[in-house]
Design an enzyme around this catalytic site. Structure first.
Site, PDB file in Angstrom:
ATOM      1  CG  HIS A   1      50.351  52.385  56.594  1.00  0.00           C
ATOM      2  ND1 HIS A   1      51.120  53.357  56.007  1.00  0.00           N
ATOM      3  CD2 HIS A   1      49.343  52.139  55.752  1.00  0.00           C
ATOM      4  CE1 HIS A   1      50.587  53.668  54.855  1.00  0.00           C
ATOM      5  NE2 HIS A   1      49.513  52.942  54.677  1.00  0.00           N
TER       6      HIS A   1
ATOM      7  CB  CYS B   1      46.456  32.783  43.605  1.00  0.00           C
ATOM      8  SG  CYS B   1      46.884  33.591  42.078  1.00  0.00           S
TER       9      CYS B   1
HETATM   10  C1  PEP Z   1      47.507  39.060  42.326  1.00  0.00           C
HETATM   11  O1  PEP Z   1      47.746  40.041  41.639  1.00  0.00           O
HETATM   12  O2  PEP Z   1      46.386  38.802  42.820  1.00  0.00           O
HETATM   13  C2  PEP Z   1      48.582  38.090  42.647  1.00  0.00           C
HETATM   14  C3  PEP Z   1      48.318  36.957  43.253  1.00  0.00           C
HETATM   15  O3  PEP Z   1      49.841  38.411  42.315  1.00  0.00           O
HETATM   16  P1  PEP Z   1      50.770  39.455  43.109  1.00  0.00           P
HETATM   17  O4  PEP Z   1      50.051  39.819  44.379  1.00  0.00           O
HETATM   18  O5  PEP Z   1      52.068  38.755  43.333  1.00  0.00           O
HETATM   19  O6  PEP Z   1      50.855  40.574  42.130  1.00  0.00           O
END
Ligand code: PEP
Ligand code: MG
Length: 577
Positions: free
Chosen positions: A194, A508
């Protein structure tokens, strides 16, 4: 005298600095049997040491911010899990009670037994998990030795030091990096640990498995970490320093080259413009996003507002935070995600169900918000009010079913009506988008598109749910593969339907900012990417090398691929063309 010691590069780069030695704590273990009348107090002493270790980890977590907090958080979770392991603790109690071990000796015996189990594993990744046990037990041993949480390790370091240690736990590493550590050399450890993963993400050169390094150095000696060659040089000579300067010059040149891309448009080799947005959760992220020329905020995670205090933030507090983001982005769109808390995220607010059997499949994201309508209403009101300072979109996390979107829209409309009646000025319309991160939403994307103005693909969660691989489970780290053909097919499907419906779709998750994934995502038709601000320049660079037309033509073959190797081979072909 110059000496070079070989090691394994766990994070690339070079670093020069004074050695800061962290020798393994040497405990004098009392192995004499414990008298009967001390058994209970010894158990209490051990339990206290575990409690101190847990508090230390919680404290460490509080000190970490932003992206680092997210990365290190997973590792800290793994350590916390070990510290709460009933089997481990009851085993130790049994050794003290029945075997009359003293607490320290019991810990040592358990550590040796567990580490031996890991050492015998064939898989190098699994073998390296033994380190986690080592770090956790060392922490408890240290707490046992002092039994006070106050006596922090000497963490406040001076800038320009190279940490030379037996082994380093990820939490400590993240903290030290924030205090100016430049590189890491450890006697044990592996590139799969890690700490190594974290060092790579913090761009901290790291060498592991460097035998004897602690024996030959004194605090303050000059050392050079050369992870490019895989060696550490003690008392570097002129030729080493020249090599370091060369490397530094090249690295600077590369940094400067990338810096020129700040504020530039992102255009593929064949002239197609793509949009890079920033993921944000802290004010500093907004500044970075603006400075680097992000097209807007593609994902504003609101959890931080809730996790950084032990009570719920008021409407006013939320409004001020959201307004500052919107004002900070100066007219560029800001996508604010409603609260995405779940039992897997630490929580001082008491909102999260603490004992869910299966938190990833539990009451998280919009499920939690819809069960607590007052909570959602407060947040929506704050977001709507921030909307009169610039373009704001509302993003709903963990959508599984259209009805959830319909419910949220109903609440948004009701909040808007109330706010207007109360005399607040708010925009006429709001765009509401769905995060596609649950397979049901990806498969039912047509229905979702009918009730959403835009989509955001959450590839982090989508990967875990498509592959049934817990994203927080270290044991499954290597199975967590966003490039798995099944995940890619899901992503492609969502993009294709959104394009057909002429609605914006952004990705995202972490892969949006990973240059390795740039050609893959372009091939699948993605045009909007949202990533940590720090990733924007390198990703802009990678995307500008992509030939979109050639990659798009490859998409049907990519989607028929049955293995990651096939995918990699196809991309190589595209690169050559
Ligand atoms: C995802 O799940 O890709 C995301 C952007 O949200 P989080 O990482 O905050 O769950
Ligand atoms: Mg998610």
């Amino acid at each position: 005298m110059r000496r070079a010691l070989a090691g394994i590069a766990a994070a690339p780069g070079m670093a020069l600095g004074r050695a800061r030695l962290e020798r393994p704590a040497r405990f004098t273990l009392d192995t004499t049997p414990l008298p009967d009348d001390q058994v209970e107090s010894e158990i209490a002493r051990l339990d206290r040491a575990f409690q101190i270790a847990r508090e230390e980890l919680a404290e460490l977590r509080r000190k970490l911010h932003g992206a680092l907090a997210r990365e290190a958080g997973e590792f800290l979770d793994a350590h916390t899990l070990l510290l709460n392991d009933r089997e481990l603790i009851e085993g130790l109690h049994g050794m003290i009670r029945k075997g009359h071990y003293r607490a320290g000796a019991a810990l040592k015996a358990q550590r040796d037994r567990l580490v031996a189990v890991f050492d015998n594993m064939d898989d190098p990744y699994l073998r390296s998990r033994g380190e986690d046990i080592d770090h956790v037990i060392a922490r408890v041993q240290a707490a046992l030795a002092r039994q006070t949480p106050q006596e922090e390790k000497k963490l406040a370091t001076r800038v320009g030091e190279i940490l030379v240690t037996d082994s380093v736990a990820p939490g400590e590493l993240a903290h030290l990096a924030g205090h100016g550590i430049r590189g890491v050399v450890s006697v044990s450890g592996s590139p799969y640990s890690h700490s190594a993963i974290l060092a790579r993400s913090m761009r901290l050169p790291m060498l592991v498995a460097v035998d004897g390094v602690l024996d030959d150095l004194r605090d303050g000696d000059l050392v050079m970490v050369d992870a490019e060659r895989g060696e550490v040089v003690l008392h570097p000579a002129a030729q080493d320093l020249a090599r370091y300067r060369n490397w530094q010059r090249d690295a600077l040149r590369e940094g400067r080259r990338l810096a020129q891309l700040a504020g530039a448009r992102t255009v593929t080799r064949d002239g197609h413009e793509l949009r890079l947005y920033a993921n944000a959760e802290m004010p500093a992220d907004i500044e970075r996003a603006r400075g680097l020329g992000a097209a807007g905020i593609g994902l504003y995670r609101t959890e931080f507002l809730f996790l950084s205090r032990d009570r719920l933030p008021t409407e006013e507090e939320q409004f001020v935070a959201y307004r500052d983001v919107v004002v900070g982005m100066d007219g560029l769109p800001v996508t604010i995600r409603t609260l995405e808390l779940g039992a897997d995220k630490a929580d001082g607010t008491g909102l999260v169900m603490s004992e869910e059997p299966n938190p990833a499949l539990g009451v998280r994201g919009i499920r939690l918000s819809l069960r607590q309508p007052e909570l959602l209403r407060t947040q929506l009101r704050a977001i709507l009010r921030a909307g009169c300072y610039g373009p704001v979109r509302i993003l709903v996390p963990m959508v599984t079913d259209v009805t959830e979107m319909v419910e949220v829209r109903g609440m948004v409309e009701a909040c808007a009506r109330d706010l207007r009646t109360e005399g607040h000025e708010i925009p006429d319309q709001f765009e509401i988008g769905a995060m596609v991160e649950v397979p049901a939403a990806a498969l039912g994307v047509r229905a979702i598109l009918a009730v959403a103005e835009f989509l955001a693909i959450g590839s982090n969660d989508l990967t875990q749910y498509v592959l049934a691989v817990d994203r927080n489970n270290d044991e499954l780290g290597r199975m967590y593969q966003p490039a798995h053909p099944a995940v890619l097919r899901m992503i492609a499907r969502v993009i294709a339907y959104a394009r057909r419906a002429r609605k914006p779709v952004c990705l995202c998750g972490e892969i949006a900012g990973d240059p390795v994934f740039a050609p893959l995502l372009v091939a699948l038709g993605l045009e909007e990417f949202s990533m940590l601000p720090d990733r924007i320049l390198a990703q802009r660079d990678a995307l500008s090398r992509c030939d979109r037309k050639a990659l798009r033509a490859l998409a049907p073959r990519l989607l028929r691929a049955t293995s990651r190797d096939d995918i990699a081979a196809l991309l190589k072909v595209a690169e050559r063309e």
